[in-house]
Design an enzyme around this catalytic site. Structure first.
Site, PDB file in Angstrom:
ATOM      1  N   GLN A  12       8.086 -34.759 -29.924  1.00 41.36           N
ATOM      2  CA  GLN A  12       8.806 -35.367 -31.046  1.00 41.36           C
ATOM      3  C   GLN A  12       9.529 -34.324 -31.897  1.00 41.36           C
ATOM      4  OE1 GLN A  12       6.811 -38.975 -32.934  1.00 41.36           O
ATOM      5  NE2 GLN A  12       5.025 -37.869 -32.208  1.00 41.36           N
ATOM      6  N   TYR A  63      -1.572 -29.332 -27.163  1.00 44.76           N
ATOM      7  CA  TYR A  63      -2.346 -30.404 -26.518  1.00 44.76           C
ATOM      8  C   TYR A  63      -2.652 -31.406 -27.627  1.00 44.76           C
ATOM      9  CZ  TYR A  63      -6.047 -32.788 -23.916  1.00 44.76           C
ATOM     10  OH  TYR A  63      -6.822 -33.737 -23.274  1.00 44.76           O
ATOM     11  N   THR A  64      -2.099 -32.613 -27.545  1.00 39.26           N
ATOM     12  CA  THR A  64      -2.209 -33.571 -28.655  1.00 39.26           C
ATOM     13  C   THR A  64      -2.925 -34.879 -28.288  1.00 39.26           C
ATOM     14  OG1 THR A  64      -0.005 -34.440 -28.125  1.00 39.26           O
ATOM     15  CG2 THR A  64      -0.125 -32.706 -29.806  1.00 39.26           C
ATOM     16  N   ASP A 104      -3.454 -31.908 -39.851  1.00 34.28           N
ATOM     17  CA  ASP A 104      -4.437 -32.334 -40.863  1.00 34.28           C
ATOM     18  C   ASP A 104      -5.827 -32.522 -40.250  1.00 34.28           C
ATOM     19  OD1 ASP A 104      -3.290 -34.556 -39.415  1.00 34.28           O
ATOM     20  OD2 ASP A 104      -4.278 -35.913 -40.824  1.00 34.28           O
ATOM     21  N   TYR A 127     -10.051 -31.849 -30.682  1.00 38.87           N
ATOM     22  CA  TYR A 127      -8.649 -31.534 -30.959  1.00 38.87           C
ATOM     23  C   TYR A 127      -8.535 -30.716 -32.251  1.00 38.87           C
ATOM     24  CZ  TYR A 127      -3.915 -32.256 -32.760  1.00 38.87           C
ATOM     25  OH  TYR A 127      -2.679 -32.065 -33.310  1.00 38.87           O
ATOM     26  N   LYS A 131      -7.247 -26.803 -32.747  1.00 36.15           N
ATOM     27  CA  LYS A 131      -6.115 -26.462 -33.609  1.00 36.15           C
ATOM     28  C   LYS A 131      -6.520 -25.462 -34.692  1.00 36.15           C
ATOM     29  CE  LYS A 131      -2.403 -27.954 -33.576  1.00 36.15           C
ATOM     30  NZ  LYS A 131      -1.179 -27.398 -32.933  1.00 36.15           N
ATOM     31  N   TRP A 152       0.347 -37.314 -39.129  1.00 40.89           N
ATOM     32  CA  TRP A 152       0.891 -38.642 -38.813  1.00 40.89           C
ATOM     33  C   TRP A 152       2.367 -38.564 -38.396  1.00 40.89           C
ATOM     34  CZ3 TRP A 152      -1.084 -42.832 -42.776  1.00 40.89           C
ATOM     35  CH2 TRP A 152      -2.469 -42.667 -42.991  1.00 40.89           C
TER      36      TRP A 152
END
Length: 281
Positions: A12, A63-64, A104, A127, A131, A152
């Site tokens: 994105q 990696y999300t 976040d 995750y 991070k 978000w």
């Protein structure tokens, strides 16, 4: 001419940077998908960086898959931690600049006030752990890095909450959305612009920064805004997180305080609803 490398180019944020790049022809832009910046193969990544020779790296690749990370810990850490450390080390050695994107999810969600950059970190899922480890590696290998925590994220590109809601609201008469997770959305185009503004700025102030759109809402309230702007007739109900169990726990509260980045780089951050409108144009 400065060369800017964007990792995660098809994601994105990478896609929004690609859309923005023609407005900044003074830079040579290199948009690297996973074949050009292979974050899960460190030896290959090292040789790719040496070949590209960037002056600035926007590390948007990550990696999300939050729930999948619970069963793919090693891969999540390789991409979100080890690769970040390698990029930071390369940047430091070659006198380049690095803006690394974090999340976040480094917080546990127990706060009741907006979280600033000094708030205690305590991830509650793999995750988030990966991070946070990436942030630590980034600062260790290159203290001159800029890290931006965001939340978000949505965009016209890729898969995200807004697109999912748009689809479901057209397919169904009624949907339920969790109403006890509080934060603020981030329109990826706004974050992309902020990143370029930092590079365009006459100053480089290393450290951790927060960035999301303004406003404090739940996912349920976010869904209501999407319904309103899309003029959908679908009924939206609010439910607690306990009614929608997922493999990975989510922080219940992750509203980010943006004071630091606004004052450091004189950024004007739009309210979430103003940015959300752009998706419906």
């Amino acid at each position: 001419m400065k060369k800017i490398l964007v990792t995660g180019a098809t994601g994105q944020l990478g896609s929004e940077l690609s859309f923005l790049a023609p407005k900044y022809p003074q830079y040579e832009w290199v948009f690297a998908d996973r074949t050009k910046a292979t974050l899960d193969n460190l030896d290959l990544l090292q040789s790719q960086l040496e070949k590209i020779k960037p002056d600035v790296v926007f590390n948007c690749g990550a990696y999300t898959a939050v729930d999948k990370a619970e069963s793919e810990k090693e891969l999540a850490f390789r991409i979100n931690n080890s690769a970040v450390g390698l990029i930071a080390k390369y940047v430091a050695k070659n006198n380049a600049r690095l803006i690394h994107i974090s999340t976040d999810y480094v917080f546990d969600g127990t706060s009741s006030i907006a979280l600033d950059e000094d708030a205690e970190t305590y991830p509650i899922n793999i995750y988030g752990e990966s991070k946070l480890a990436g942030e630590i590696a980034c600062i260790k290998e290159n203290p001159e890095s800029i890290i931006i925590r965001t939340s978000w994220v949505y965009s016209k590109f890729g898969n995200n909450f807004v697109k999912t809601m748009q689809r479901l609201m057209q397919e169904r008469d009624e949907i339920n959305v969790v109403n006890d997770q509080i934060g603020s959305p981030t329109y990826a185009a706004d974050l992309a612009q902020a990143m370029v503004d930092i590079v365009e700025s006459s100053k480089w102030i290393p450290g951790i920064y927060n960035y999301s759109n303004e406003g404090e809402i739940s996912w349920y309230e976010f869904a209501l805004s999407i319904r309103e702007l899309g003029d959908y007739s679908c009924k939206v109900g609010g439910i607690p997180s306990s009614s929608y169990p997922t493999p990975a726990k989510r922080p219940n509260f992750s509203l980010l305080d943006k004071t630091k980045i606004k004052s450091a780089y004189n950024l004007d951050i739009p309210n979430y609803k103003e940015s959300l409108k752009k998706i419906f144009v």
